[in-house]
Motif scaffolding. Sequence first.
Motif, PDB file in Angstrom:
ATOM      1  N   PRO A   1     -13.176   4.823  14.763  1.00 38.22           N
ATOM      2  CA  PRO A   1     -13.087   3.456  14.236  1.00 38.22           C
ATOM      3  C   PRO A   1     -14.175   3.212  13.187  1.00 38.22           C
ATOM      4  O   PRO A   1     -15.280   3.756  13.271  1.00 38.22           O
ATOM      5  CB  PRO A   1     -13.318   2.578  15.469  1.00 38.22           C
ATOM      6  CG  PRO A   1     -13.091   3.453  16.637  1.00 38.22           C
ATOM      7  CD  PRO A   1     -13.456   4.832  16.209  1.00 38.22           C
ATOM      8  N   GLU A   2     -13.848   2.374  12.192  1.00 38.56           N
ATOM      9  CA  GLU A   2     -14.865   1.996  11.206  1.00 38.56           C
ATOM     10  C   GLU A   2     -16.090   1.402  11.888  1.00 38.56           C
ATOM     11  O   GLU A   2     -17.221   1.631  11.468  1.00 38.56           O
ATOM     12  CB  GLU A   2     -14.287   0.982  10.217  1.00 38.56           C
ATOM     13  CG  GLU A   2     -13.513   1.590   9.076  1.00 38.56           C
ATOM     14  CD  GLU A   2     -13.172   0.569   8.013  1.00 38.56           C
ATOM     15  OE1 GLU A   2     -13.454   0.825   6.822  1.00 38.56           O
ATOM     16  OE2 GLU A   2     -12.606  -0.481   8.366  1.00 38.56           O
ATOM     17  N   SER A   3     -15.868   0.631  12.933  1.00 38.20           N
ATOM     18  CA  SER A   3     -16.967   0.098  13.731  1.00 38.20           C
ATOM     19  C   SER A   3     -16.491  -0.005  15.173  1.00 38.20           C
ATOM     20  O   SER A   3     -15.306  -0.245  15.429  1.00 38.20           O
ATOM     21  CB  SER A   3     -17.413  -1.275  13.225  1.00 38.20           C
ATOM     22  OG  SER A   3     -16.338  -2.204  13.302  1.00 38.20           O
ATOM     23  N   LEU A   4     -17.410   0.181  16.109  1.00 36.56           N
ATOM     24  CA  LEU A   4     -17.056   0.108  17.518  1.00 36.56           C
ATOM     25  C   LEU A   4     -17.132  -1.342  17.991  1.00 36.56           C
ATOM     26  O   LEU A   4     -18.137  -2.023  17.743  1.00 36.56           O
ATOM     27  CB  LEU A   4     -17.994   0.970  18.353  1.00 36.56           C
ATOM     28  CG  LEU A   4     -17.844   2.484  18.175  1.00 36.56           C
ATOM     29  CD1 LEU A   4     -18.946   3.221  18.935  1.00 36.56           C
ATOM     30  CD2 LEU A   4     -16.470   2.954  18.640  1.00 36.56           C
ATOM     31  N   PRO A   5     -16.106  -1.826  18.674  1.00 37.58           N
ATOM     32  CA  PRO A   5     -16.163  -3.193  19.210  1.00 37.58           C
ATOM     33  C   PRO A   5     -17.117  -3.261  20.394  1.00 37.58           C
ATOM     34  O   PRO A   5     -17.613  -2.234  20.883  1.00 37.58           O
ATOM     35  CB  PRO A   5     -14.721  -3.456  19.643  1.00 37.58           C
ATOM     36  CG  PRO A   5     -14.175  -2.110  19.969  1.00 37.58           C
ATOM     37  CD  PRO A   5     -14.843  -1.152  19.017  1.00 37.58           C
ATOM     38  N   SER A   6     -17.362  -4.465  20.871  1.00 36.99           N
ATOM     39  CA  SER A   6     -18.206  -4.637  22.048  1.00 36.99           C
ATOM     40  C   SER A   6     -17.645  -5.769  22.897  1.00 36.99           C
ATOM     41  O   SER A   6     -16.905  -6.628  22.404  1.00 36.99           O
ATOM     42  CB  SER A   6     -19.653  -4.947  21.655  1.00 36.99           C
ATOM     43  OG  SER A   6     -19.720  -6.138  20.900  1.00 36.99           O
TER      44      SER A   6
END
Length: 463
Positions: free
Chosen positions: A32-37
């Motif tokens: 992923p472009e950025s990891l969710p939280s």
Amino acid sequence: MRYISTRGGIEPLQFQDAVMMGLARDGGLLLPESLPSVNQQMLDRWQYLPYQYLAREILSLFIDDIPALDLDDLIERSYASFAHPQVTPVTRQGDVYILELFHGPTLAFKDVALQLLGNLFEYVLVRNGGFMNILGATSGDTGSAAIAGVRGKKGINIFILHPHGRTSPIQALQMTTVLDPNVFNIAVRGTFDDAQSIVKGIFNDLDFRDTYRLGAVNSINWARVLAQVVYYVYAYLKLRRLGNPCVDFSVPTGNFGDIFAGYVARRLLPPTCIHTLILATNANDILARFVCRGDYSRGQVQVTSSPSMDIQIASNFERYLYYLRGENGAAVKADMDGFAATGTLDLSAFTEQVAEDFRARSVSEEETIATIATFHKEHGYLLDPHTAVGVRAAQELRAPDRPVVCLATAHPAKFGEAVTRALGAAPPLPPALAELESRESRCAVLDAEMETIKEFVARNALR
């Protein structure tokens, strides 16, 4: 949510495109472009969800191009074949918890991801038309789980390479006794690393890959890792309900895929939920050497009773390297090019940073067999040799003030020889395994040469 390559050489993709691409076209792995939280309020809401509902919540954080009702259906169908209503139940045995991941159709943890991946492939093909030829390599369980996930599905042929004579007999039979016309088993005269290298080399031949529309089922496919994130969160929530706000996990791993899913789960959850990931290897200790000394260097593959970890090149390591290198794709590419050329990578400068995520232990063959025997004597619970590696590492590296969850990655009956060495008697075979020897089998035995494998695929592929 869009997906990029660890080597920075492709345009961002939607989830469905990432699933179908498998290995990035620049040779890297997709992330992923950025990891969710998630936050504590979300965990409170998830606390008592059944496995399938929790899977929907977590997968939705990473998937925004499949309608919610379709995703629900994919998840329900994927886990309907599991024998336990909790899909991946947790049981306490003495001073450790066991996360049982072997209740799927092939009795191995790979089913958790590959039942879903097979349905995802079919979902995309039905909507977009066309066909695909799946190509993968296995050190044991991935092959049978992948075959179980796509056997008989229209528009899909599957080609699975395994090292000839280096899986357990039951692992080989689970693959080679599937006679559906879309299934092709190839035993290569070599190691798993040879087979995996051939698969990656074929995927990097972009003309061949495009002509035959190759798809990946190995854990190089991001969907494999994503599906495995769910059971870490599920197990954590189980222990949270028992009053444990912080836990450790012990993971037997050779390819780094299963423990990388744990790393993603650790980053997904609020800080302190998952404290430490214990990385357990057998005598093939490249990953343990990396964690302990920063020495990621290829050695000779040693044959053990835990064949799924008889690996010296960890396919998913590149994903963790991407974060270790500060999400610098150019640096990752340079590292992996250097490793391909020399077989070694000095990452000792990162040892302190790695220690924040992992502890590691290499478990010998003698220790593995002894752990099976001792654990059974003390708790009446039978471990397969891979799980025994994880349990032994957990017993030595666990923190006294935190519970540790050990991943049980396969049913012990799949490794009867190791169990017999430990207990003096073979484990009882479940009916699904007992009948395998009486079935007809089909397998091509080929040299571990890329051109030989490409010719076989080309001759039998859908076009």
